[in-house]
Design an enzyme around this catalytic site. Sequence first.
Site, PDB file in Angstrom:
ATOM      1  N   GLY A 126       0.870  -1.175   0.000  1.00 10.34           N
ATOM      2  CA  GLY A 126       0.000   0.000   0.000  1.00 10.34           C
ATOM      3  C   GLY A 126       0.905   1.222   0.000  1.00 10.34           C
ATOM      4  O   GLY A 126       1.549   1.533   1.006  1.00 10.34           O
ATOM      5  N   ALA A 127       1.007   1.870  -1.173  1.00  8.81           N
ATOM      6  CA  ALA A 127       1.899   3.038  -1.279  1.00  8.81           C
ATOM      7  C   ALA A 127       1.097   4.330  -1.213  1.00  8.81           C
ATOM      8  O   ALA A 127       1.493   5.356  -1.756  1.00  8.81           O
ATOM      9  CB  ALA A 127       2.687   2.955  -2.589  1.00  8.81           C
ATOM     10  N   GLY A 128      -0.049   4.269  -0.553  1.00  8.29           N
ATOM     11  CA  GLY A 128      -0.916   5.440  -0.415  1.00  8.29           C
ATOM     12  C   GLY A 128      -0.381   6.386   0.650  1.00  8.29           C
ATOM     13  O   GLY A 128       0.816   6.413   0.940  1.00  8.29           O
ATOM     14  N   VAL A 188      -0.562   6.589   4.017  1.00  9.61           N
ATOM     15  CA  VAL A 188       0.147   6.076   5.199  1.00  9.61           C
ATOM     16  C   VAL A 188       1.409   5.312   4.782  1.00  9.61           C
ATOM     17  O   VAL A 188       2.492   5.515   5.348  1.00  9.61           O
ATOM     18  CB  VAL A 188      -0.777   5.167   6.052  1.00  9.61           C
ATOM     19  CG1 VAL A 188      -0.013   4.583   7.235  1.00  9.61           C
ATOM     20  CG2 VAL A 188      -1.986   5.938   6.538  1.00  9.61           C
ATOM     21  N   GLY A 189       1.283   4.449   3.767  1.00  9.81           N
ATOM     22  CA  GLY A 189       2.418   3.626   3.345  1.00  9.81           C
ATOM     23  C   GLY A 189       3.595   4.469   2.885  1.00  9.81           C
ATOM     24  O   GLY A 189       4.743   4.236   3.279  1.00  9.81           O
ATOM     25  N   VAL A 227      -1.803  -2.329   9.633  1.00 11.01           N
ATOM     26  CA  VAL A 227      -2.239  -0.947   9.829  1.00 11.01           C
ATOM     27  C   VAL A 227      -3.679  -0.755   9.324  1.00 11.01           C
ATOM     28  O   VAL A 227      -4.457   0.010   9.907  1.00 11.01           O
ATOM     29  CB  VAL A 227      -1.282   0.027   9.090  1.00 11.01           C
ATOM     30  CG1 VAL A 227      -1.699   1.478   9.301  1.00 11.01           C
ATOM     31  CG2 VAL A 227       0.159  -0.175   9.548  1.00 11.01           C
ATOM     32  N   HIS A 253      -8.706   0.020  18.761  1.00 18.18           N
ATOM     33  CA  HIS A 253      -8.391   1.237  18.005  1.00 18.18           C
ATOM     34  C   HIS A 253      -9.674   1.718  17.314  1.00 18.18           C
ATOM     35  O   HIS A 253      -9.816   1.694  16.097  1.00 18.18           O
ATOM     36  CB  HIS A 253      -7.283   0.926  16.982  1.00 18.18           C
ATOM     37  CG  HIS A 253      -6.899   2.086  16.116  1.00 18.18           C
ATOM     38  ND1 HIS A 253      -6.362   3.257  16.622  1.00 18.18           N
ATOM     39  CD2 HIS A 253      -6.963   2.270  14.766  1.00 18.18           C
ATOM     40  CE1 HIS A 253      -6.128   4.092  15.630  1.00 18.18           C
ATOM     41  NE2 HIS A 253      -6.486   3.521  14.490  1.00 18.18           N
TER      42      HIS A 253
HETATM   43  N1  LIG Z   1      -4.000   1.593  12.304  1.00 17.42           N
HETATM   44  C1  LIG Z   1      -3.941   2.910  12.245  1.00 17.42           C
HETATM   45  O1  LIG Z   1      -3.599   3.580  13.218  1.00 17.42           O
HETATM   46  C2  LIG Z   1      -4.272   3.611  10.958  1.00 17.42           C
HETATM   47  C3  LIG Z   1      -4.859   2.921   9.940  1.00 17.42           C
HETATM   48  N2  LIG Z   1      -5.149   3.546   8.752  1.00 17.42           N
HETATM   49  C4  LIG Z   1      -5.715   2.694   7.705  1.00 17.42           C
HETATM   50  O2  LIG Z   1      -4.692   2.410   6.755  1.00 17.42           O
HETATM   51  C5  LIG Z   1      -5.292   2.139   5.493  1.00 17.42           C
HETATM   52  C6  LIG Z   1      -4.597   2.963   4.407  1.00 17.42           C
HETATM   53  O3  LIG Z   1      -4.856   4.331   4.583  1.00 17.42           O
HETATM   54  P1  LIG Z   1      -4.315   5.407   3.537  1.00 17.42           P
HETATM   55  O4  LIG Z   1      -2.884   5.142   3.267  1.00 17.42           O
HETATM   56  O5  LIG Z   1      -4.726   6.732   3.992  1.00 17.42           O
HETATM   57  O6  LIG Z   1      -5.155   5.014   2.231  1.00 17.42           O
HETATM   58  P2  LIG Z   1      -4.785   5.298   0.713  1.00 17.42           P
HETATM   59  O7  LIG Z   1      -6.029   5.129  -0.077  1.00 17.42           O
HETATM   60  O8  LIG Z   1      -4.029   6.574   0.584  1.00 17.42           O
HETATM   61  O9  LIG Z   1      -3.762   4.114   0.356  1.00 17.42           O
HETATM   62  C7  LIG Z   1      -4.138   2.782   0.312  1.00 17.42           C
HETATM   63  C8  LIG Z   1      -3.371   2.137  -0.818  1.00 17.42           C
HETATM   64  O10 LIG Z   1      -3.625   0.715  -0.794  1.00 17.42           O
HETATM   65  C9  LIG Z   1      -3.569   0.291  -2.149  1.00 17.42           C
HETATM   66  N3  LIG Z   1      -4.169  -1.033  -2.280  1.00 17.42           N
HETATM   67  C10 LIG Z   1      -5.483  -1.386  -2.283  1.00 17.42           C
HETATM   68  N4  LIG Z   1      -5.615  -2.710  -2.439  1.00 17.42           N
HETATM   69  C11 LIG Z   1      -4.367  -3.222  -2.536  1.00 17.42           C
HETATM   70  C12 LIG Z   1      -3.859  -4.520  -2.696  1.00 17.42           C
HETATM   71  N5  LIG Z   1      -4.656  -5.582  -2.792  1.00 17.42           N
HETATM   72  N6  LIG Z   1      -2.522  -4.681  -2.767  1.00 17.42           N
HETATM   73  C13 LIG Z   1      -1.694  -3.612  -2.680  1.00 17.42           C
HETATM   74  N7  LIG Z   1      -2.122  -2.350  -2.509  1.00 17.42           N
HETATM   75  C14 LIG Z   1      -3.444  -2.152  -2.450  1.00 17.42           C
HETATM   76  C15 LIG Z   1      -4.303   1.370  -2.909  1.00 17.42           C
HETATM   77  O11 LIG Z   1      -4.020   1.334  -4.303  1.00 17.42           O
HETATM   78  C16 LIG Z   1      -3.785   2.624  -2.214  1.00 17.42           C
HETATM   79  O12 LIG Z   1      -2.668   3.183  -2.884  1.00 17.42           O
HETATM   80  C17 LIG Z   1      -6.778   2.438   5.655  1.00 17.42           C
HETATM   81  O13 LIG Z   1      -7.491   1.245   5.872  1.00 17.42           O
HETATM   82  C18 LIG Z   1      -6.823   3.325   6.892  1.00 17.42           C
HETATM   83  O14 LIG Z   1      -8.059   3.259   7.543  1.00 17.42           O
HETATM   84  C19 LIG Z   1      -4.855   4.838   8.528  1.00 17.42           C
HETATM   85  C20 LIG Z   1      -4.274   5.583   9.521  1.00 17.42           C
HETATM   86  C21 LIG Z   1      -3.956   5.038  10.832  1.00 17.42           C
HETATM   87  O1  LIG Z   2      -9.120   7.550  11.628  1.00 18.28           O
HETATM   88  C1  LIG Z   2      -8.928   6.690  10.760  1.00 18.28           C
HETATM   89  O2  LIG Z   2      -9.813   6.145  10.103  1.00 18.28           O
HETATM   90  C2  LIG Z   2      -7.524   6.259  10.505  1.00 18.28           C
HETATM   91  C3  LIG Z   2      -6.924   5.851  11.776  1.00 18.28           C
HETATM   92  O3  LIG Z   2      -7.069   4.739  12.218  1.00 18.28           O
HETATM   93  C4  LIG Z   2      -6.365   6.926  12.597  1.00 18.28           C
HETATM   94  O4  LIG Z   2      -5.934   7.963  12.081  1.00 18.28           O
HETATM   95  O5  LIG Z   2      -6.357   6.720  13.807  1.00 18.28           O
END
Ligand SMILES: NC(=O)C1=CN([C@@H]2O[C@H](COP(=O)(O)OP(=O)(O)OC[C@H]3O[C@@H](n4cnc5c(N)ncnc54)[C@H](O)[C@@H]3O)[C@@H](O)[C@H]2O)C=CC1
Ligand SMILES: O=C([O-])CC(=O)C(=O)O
Length: 311
Positions: free
Chosen positions: A7-9, A11-12, A118, A175
Site C-alpha cells: 500500500g503506497a498510499g 500512510v504507506g 495498519v 483502536h
Molecule cells: N491503524 C492505524 O492507526 C491507521 C490505519 N489507517 C488505515 O490504513 C489504510 C490505508 O490508509 P491510507 O494510506 O490513507 O489510504 P490510501 O487510499 O491513501 O492508500 C491505500 C493504498 O492501498 C492500495 N491497495 C489497495 N488494495 C491493494 C492490494 N490488494 N494490494 C496492494 N495495494 C493495495 C491502494 O491502491 C492505495 O494506494 C486504511 O485502511 C486506513 O483506515 C490509517 C491511519 C492510521
Molecule cells: O481515523 C482513521 O480512520 C484512521 C486511523 O485509524 C487513525 O488515524 O487513527
Amino acid sequence: MKVTIVGAGNVGATCADVISYRGIASEVVLLDIKEGFAEGKALDIMQCATNTGFNTKVSGVTNDYSKTAKSDVVVITSGIPRKPGMTREELIGINAGIVKTVAENVLKFSPDAIIVVVSNPMDTMTYLALKSTGLPKNRIIGMGGALDSSRFRTYLSLALDKPANDISAMVIGGHGDTTMIPLTRLASYNGIPVSQFLSEEALQKVAASTMVGGATLTGLLGTSAWYAPGASVAFLVDSILNDQKKMIACSVFVEGEYGQNDICIGVPCIIGKNGVEEILEIELNDTEKALFSKSADAVRQMNDALKEILA
Ligand SMILES: NC(=O)C1=CN([C@@H]2O[C@H](COP(=O)(O)OP(=O)(O)OC[C@H]3O[C@@H](n4cnc5c(N)ncnc54)[C@H](O)[C@@H]3O)[C@@H](O)[C@H]2O)C=CC1
Ligand SMILES: O=C([O-])CC(=O)C(=O)O
C-alpha cells in the site's frame, strides 16, 4: 535490514519516507496494485536522499511480490481509508479481503517476516492476518496504540502547555472511536501525575479528544490522517529492527492477559527483534478494567462479523 510496505498510499508512503529519512532500514520496498504508483512514490522519496542525507534504498513495484523477498518486516497499509462521518468498522467489508490476500502473498516470499498490520478496522485485520496465516502470535502486530498514545500526549501537551516529549501517557484497548482507553490516571509530566496540573474535567476533555482523534482529522482532511500514522509505524518498525525493546501499546493476540482470550487488542508490549516479546500486565483499577472488558466485547463482535464476510 529490509522492510516491505504494502500500500503506497498516504500512510504507506509516509511510513517509507520516515523509515528512509531516519535510516531505520537499509532497504524499503513499496508495493501497490495501482500501476506505477509505488514506483513513483519510491522514486520521489529516493530523490530526497541527497538533500536530507539518507542512504536507504527505496524501490517500488506494482503487485510483484518477488521483489519483496526476504523482508525482515512487512507493513500492511493496503485498503481503503474512511471518509468523514464513517467509522473505521465500516471498512471491514472491503479491507478484509485485501488484508487476507496480502498477508498470504507476502509470506510466500518472506516466510520469516514480522507483519505489522495498519489497515482498518485494525484490531480485526490483525486478528484476520493471524488466523489466515497461522503465524505465531509474536509475529503479527497491529499498529494503533503507538498512534493513539502520541495523540493523547499531544492533547495533554496542549492542555498543559508543555512539550509533548516531556509527557508520558498510553492508550490501550481497541483502536476505535469508542473503544480506546486513554489511561489518564497513569499519565505524567516528567514523572509527576498530570492530575496535579489538570482538573478531572480537563483530563476527561483530553481523553475524549484522543478517542476521536482520527475522526477529527478525517473531518478536517476529507480522508484519514497519514503523517502521525506513518511516523507511528516507523517508530514501531524501528523498535523491531533495532531490537530496542520499547514498551509500545500494540494490538496483539491475548491468551488470558487482562482477562481476555482469542482477540487482538491494544495492550502494553515489549517490542524487539522477535516482534512481541512480552505483554505487560499493568494493574488497572475497577473503572479501567470495566472499560477494557467493554472494549474487548466490541472488538470480539467485529471479529464475529469477519467470520460472516469471509464465509
Ligand atoms: N491503524 C492505524 O492507526 C491507521 C490505519 N489507517 C488505515 O490504513 C489504510 C490505508 O490508509 P491510507 O494510506 O490513507 O489510504 P490510501 O487510499 O491513501 O492508500 C491505500 C493504498 O492501498 C492500495 N491497495 C489497495 N488494495 C491493494 C492490494 N490488494 N494490494 C496492494 N495495494 C493495495 C491502494 O491502491 C492505495 O494506494 C486504511 O485502511 C486506513 O483506515 C490509517 C491511519 C492510521
Ligand atoms: O481515523 C482513521 O480512520 C484512521 C486511523 O485509524 C487513525 O488515524 O487513527
